[in-house]
Design a protein around this motif. Structure first.
Motif, mmCIF file in Angstrom:
data_model
loop_
_atom_site.group_PDB
_atom_site.id
_atom_site.type_symbol
_atom_site.label_atom_id
_atom_site.label_comp_id
_atom_site.label_asym_id
_atom_site.label_seq_id
_atom_site.Cartn_x
_atom_site.Cartn_y
_atom_site.Cartn_z
ATOM 1 N N LEU A 253 128.470 22.512 -49.510
ATOM 2 C CA LEU A 253 127.633 21.674 -50.307
ATOM 3 C C LEU A 253 128.227 20.722 -51.228
ATOM 4 O O LEU A 253 128.087 19.574 -51.497
ATOM 5 N N THR A 254 129.372 21.623 -51.823
ATOM 6 C CA THR A 254 130.176 20.631 -52.694
ATOM 7 C C THR A 254 130.917 19.429 -52.058
ATOM 8 O O THR A 254 131.037 18.418 -52.651
ATOM 9 N N ARG A 256 129.991 18.002 -49.180
ATOM 10 C CA ARG A 256 128.646 16.826 -49.017
ATOM 11 C C ARG A 256 128.467 16.054 -50.015
ATOM 12 O O ARG A 256 128.245 14.963 -49.983
ATOM 13 N N GLN A 257 128.424 16.779 -51.215
ATOM 14 C CA GLN A 257 127.918 16.045 -52.482
ATOM 15 C C GLN A 257 129.055 14.888 -52.843
ATOM 16 O O GLN A 257 128.862 14.051 -53.222
ATOM 17 N N GLY A 260 129.125 12.131 -50.243
ATOM 18 C CA GLY A 260 127.939 11.371 -50.386
ATOM 19 C C GLY A 260 127.943 10.420 -51.564
ATOM 20 O O GLY A 260 127.368 9.422 -51.634
ATOM 21 N N ALA A 261 128.580 10.954 -52.780
ATOM 22 C CA ALA A 261 128.529 10.229 -53.694
ATOM 23 C C ALA A 261 129.368 8.772 -53.427
ATOM 24 O O ALA A 261 128.939 7.682 -54.002
#
Length: 280
Positions: A253-254, A256-257, A260-261
């Motif tokens: 998740l880290t 991906r975030q 994504g940013a």
């Protein structure tokens, strides 16, 4: 004898070791390659403990040596008759900044992290076409987001991402699926292998010393809470069996975030403001 065959580079430690064992658990014949096969003991012990030693085969392969690459791929075909997947995992970290290193230093980083991927992929592609196989490359969130004091490393990973994103639709026309897998911070020997003595590096950095110290302190904290090699490897192994894997996969998740940013930041200000905080 019916197990599909996957060739994996950089398997002596970390993610590569876990990919080899995880692939074997999933029923693949894992051809686990490394530059120095004398370092295979940890892999063999882990495979034996997992009950898959009979599916893990160690071979020598130096991704920076085209002859080593072509010889290894030819030997795999001779032994198993086919190649169903390749996982480009071998790589080397590098910390430095342009004013304080030579162009040859940067070239060395590119040789391992970019041209090594190309050597292996080029040698494997004819056999992946024959099998309708998969070409999976472990890149990094550093292949999407440029990071302080990682200029050469991120340049190499950006190059890999661009190359594979461009290759993917072409390879698909001949039945080969191309995927890149992007880990964030991973608790492995990769960081230790960068070989940074923090105090000595800061002392040598001159005007960049305060920024480098801040970066190294921040990075040590990030890796203290890092994803495990086994968890990152599981995302890679999943791409080998997913009927329709995404062209780009993050391992947490880290990750991906973070990716994504960047992908949502059209003018670059948000990301550079974020990474500027790492060296403040």
């Amino acid at each position: 004898m019916n197990s599909p065959t996957v060739l994996i580079t950089g398997t002596s430690t970390g993610i590569g070791l876990e990919i080899a064992v995880g692939a074997a658990r999933a029923g693949w014949r894992a051809v686990a390659t490394m530059r120095d096969v004398s370092r295979a003991d940890a892999l063999r012990r882990t495979a034996d403990a997992a009950g898959v030693a009979d599916l893990v085969e160690v071979r020598r392969l130096d991704v920076t040596d085209p002859t080593s690459v072509t010889t290894c791929v030819a030997d795999v075909i001779a032994a198993h008759g086919r190649l169903d997947a390749v996982v480009n995992n071998a790589g080397a970290g590098h910390v430095g900044t342009l004013e304080q290193e030579t162009v040859d230093d940067v070239r060395a980083v590119m040789e391992v992290n970019f041209f090594g991927v190309l050597h292996v992929s080029r040698a494997a592609l004819p056999h992946l076409r024959d099998s309708g196989g998969r070409l999976v490359t472990v890149t990094s969130v550093g292949g999407v987001v440029g990071q302080p004091f990682n200029e050469a490393y991120c340049a190499a990973k950006f190059a890999v991402e661009g190359f594979m994103e461009s290759l993917a639709p072409v390879a698909a026309t001949v039945g080969v699926i191309v995927t890149v897998v992007e880990p964030g911070a991973v608790a492995s020997e990769f960081v230790a292998n960068v070989g940074i003595d923090r105090d000595a590096a800061v002392a040598r950095a001159g005007a960049y010393g305060p920024a480098l110290r801040a970066y190294l302190e921040r990075t040590a904290g990030a890796f203290a809470a890092a994803q495990s090699s086994a968890d990152a490897a599981a995302a890679v192994v999943a791409t080998l069996t997913d009927p329709e894997p995404a062209p780009r996969v993050q391992t947490s998740l880290t990750a991906r975030q973070f990716v994504g940013a960047k992908l949502a930041d059209l003018d670059g200000r948000a990301v550079t403001a974020l990474t500027a905080g790492w060296v403040a």
